[in-house]
Motif scaffolding. Structure first.
Motif, PDB file in Angstrom:
ATOM      1  N   ARG A 209      47.347   8.514  96.492  1.00  0.00           N
ATOM      2  CA  ARG A 209      48.407   8.470  97.925  1.00  0.00           C
ATOM      3  C   ARG A 209      48.459   9.513  98.633  1.00  0.00           C
ATOM      4  NH1 ARG A 209      50.275   2.961  98.175  1.00  0.00           N
ATOM      5  NH2 ARG A 209      49.634   1.737  96.468  1.00  0.00           N
ATOM      6  N   SER A 210      47.739  10.481  99.010  1.00  0.00           N
ATOM      7  CA  SER A 210      47.833  11.669  99.431  1.00  0.00           C
ATOM      8  C   SER A 210      46.758  12.274  99.642  1.00  0.00           C
ATOM      9  CB  SER A 210      48.649  12.255  97.906  1.00  0.00           C
ATOM     10  OG  SER A 210      48.512  14.097  98.541  1.00  0.00           O
ATOM     11  N   SER A 211      46.007  12.980 100.656  1.00  0.00           N
ATOM     12  CA  SER A 211      45.750  13.238 101.092  1.00  0.00           C
ATOM     13  C   SER A 211      45.207  15.056 100.941  1.00  0.00           C
ATOM     14  CB  SER A 211      44.452  13.745 102.810  1.00  0.00           C
ATOM     15  OG  SER A 211      45.999  14.078 103.160  1.00  0.00           O
ATOM     16  N   ARG A 212      45.905  15.220  99.557  1.00  0.00           N
ATOM     17  CA  ARG A 212      45.811  16.603  99.073  1.00  0.00           C
ATOM     18  C   ARG A 212      44.911  16.979  99.024  1.00  0.00           C
ATOM     19  NH1 ARG A 212      50.653  17.384  96.119  1.00  0.00           N
ATOM     20  NH2 ARG A 212      51.948  18.002  98.493  1.00  0.00           N
ATOM     21  N   ASN A 213      44.237  16.576  97.746  1.00  0.00           N
ATOM     22  CA  ASN A 213      42.441  16.436  97.401  1.00  0.00           C
ATOM     23  C   ASN A 213      41.740  16.826  98.006  1.00  0.00           C
ATOM     24  OD1 ASN A 213      44.193  17.774  95.076  1.00  0.00           O
ATOM     25  ND2 ASN A 213      44.335  16.143  94.322  1.00  0.00           N
ATOM     26  N   ALA A 214      42.149  15.357  99.379  1.00  0.00           N
ATOM     27  CA  ALA A 214      40.541  15.217  99.637  1.00  0.00           C
ATOM     28  C   ALA A 214      40.504  16.376 101.193  1.00  0.00           C
ATOM     29  CB  ALA A 214      40.711  13.457 100.450  1.00  0.00           C
ATOM     30  N   PRO A 215      39.815  17.403 101.297  1.00  0.00           N
ATOM     31  CA  PRO A 215      39.796  17.627 102.144  1.00  0.00           C
ATOM     32  C   PRO A 215      39.263  17.795 103.756  1.00  0.00           C
ATOM     33  CG  PRO A 215      38.005  18.877 100.972  1.00  0.00           C
ATOM     34  CD  PRO A 215      39.270  17.757  99.822  1.00  0.00           C
TER      35      PRO A 215
ATOM     36  N   ILE B 191      33.136  12.742 105.845  1.00  0.00           N
ATOM     37  CA  ILE B 191      34.129  11.893 104.515  1.00  0.00           C
ATOM     38  C   ILE B 191      33.404  11.301 103.301  1.00  0.00           C
ATOM     39  CG2 ILE B 191      36.046  10.320 104.302  1.00  0.00           C
ATOM     40  CD1 ILE B 191      36.978  11.322 106.399  1.00  0.00           C
ATOM     41  N   PRO B 192      32.546  11.695 102.043  1.00  0.00           N
ATOM     42  CA  PRO B 192      32.811  11.043 101.376  1.00  0.00           C
ATOM     43  C   PRO B 192      33.497   9.943 100.379  1.00  0.00           C
ATOM     44  CG  PRO B 192      33.480  12.966 100.231  1.00  0.00           C
ATOM     45  CD  PRO B 192      33.748  13.171 101.749  1.00  0.00           C
ATOM     46  N   ALA B 193      33.056   8.612  99.755  1.00  0.00           N
ATOM     47  CA  ALA B 193      33.253   7.872  99.636  1.00  0.00           C
ATOM     48  C   ALA B 193      34.367   8.130  98.289  1.00  0.00           C
ATOM     49  CB  ALA B 193      32.724   6.599  98.426  1.00  0.00           C
ATOM     50  N   GLU B 194      34.464   9.393  97.387  1.00  0.00           N
ATOM     51  CA  GLU B 194      35.086   9.241  96.575  1.00  0.00           C
ATOM     52  C   GLU B 194      36.456  10.026  97.091  1.00  0.00           C
ATOM     53  OE1 GLU B 194      32.054  10.920  97.141  1.00  0.00           O
ATOM     54  OE2 GLU B 194      31.369  10.276  95.485  1.00  0.00           O
ATOM     55  N   GLU B 195      36.884  10.561  98.573  1.00  0.00           N
ATOM     56  CA  GLU B 195      37.547  11.024  98.998  1.00  0.00           C
ATOM     57  C   GLU B 195      38.633   9.926  98.835  1.00  0.00           C
ATOM     58  OE1 GLU B 195      37.514  13.946 101.592  1.00  0.00           O
ATOM     59  OE2 GLU B 195      36.857  15.208 100.710  1.00  0.00           O
TER      60      GLU B 195
END
Length: 129
Positions: free
Chosen positions: A42-48, A30-34
């Protein structure tokens, strides 16, 4: 070959260690950008990678429930619950709070929580846990 491994076949130390290793591998990706994406959107949709970590936690809690409900005998079910409580304690001792919480979420799920005779058996035979 029809070969099935259950939680009963795995030692609680081994289970806690393996969960910790898998959790570590997922967390390191998990990178800091995610995390910033999660905070702002407020969604993990763009954070795979973060979504994979959350999905792993959900799979663990569902696996716990299905493994406990798959056992019909009260004594065996109580022993499996005791083993999972022990594995959660060992995850906590290793500093793996994510897997500890996943195991506890599986044990606190409504189908498992309603097993009154199993929890009574656990209180009588494994009171120290």
């Amino acid at each position: 070959m029809d070969f099935r491994i259950t939680i009963w076949d795995i030692n609680s130390d081994t289970l806690a260690t393996q969960l910790t290793l898998i959790d570590r591998d997922l967390f390191v990706r998990i990178p800091a950008e995610e995390i910033e994406i999660l905070v702002f959107q407020r969604s993990s949709r763009n954070a795979p990678n973060l979504a994979a970590w959350i999905a792993f936690s959900h799979r663990i809690s569902c696996l716990i429930g299905s493994e406990i409900l798959g056992v019909k005998k009260l004594a065996m079910r109580g022993r499996i619950v005791a083993r999972l409580v022990n594995a959660a304690r060992k995850c906590f001792a290793m500093g793996n709070f994510h897997s500890c919480r996943s195991i506890l979420a599986g044990l606190q799920s409504p189908p498992i929580f309603r097993l009154r005779t199993t929890w009574d058996y656990l209180r009588i035979h494994h009171a120290n846990r």
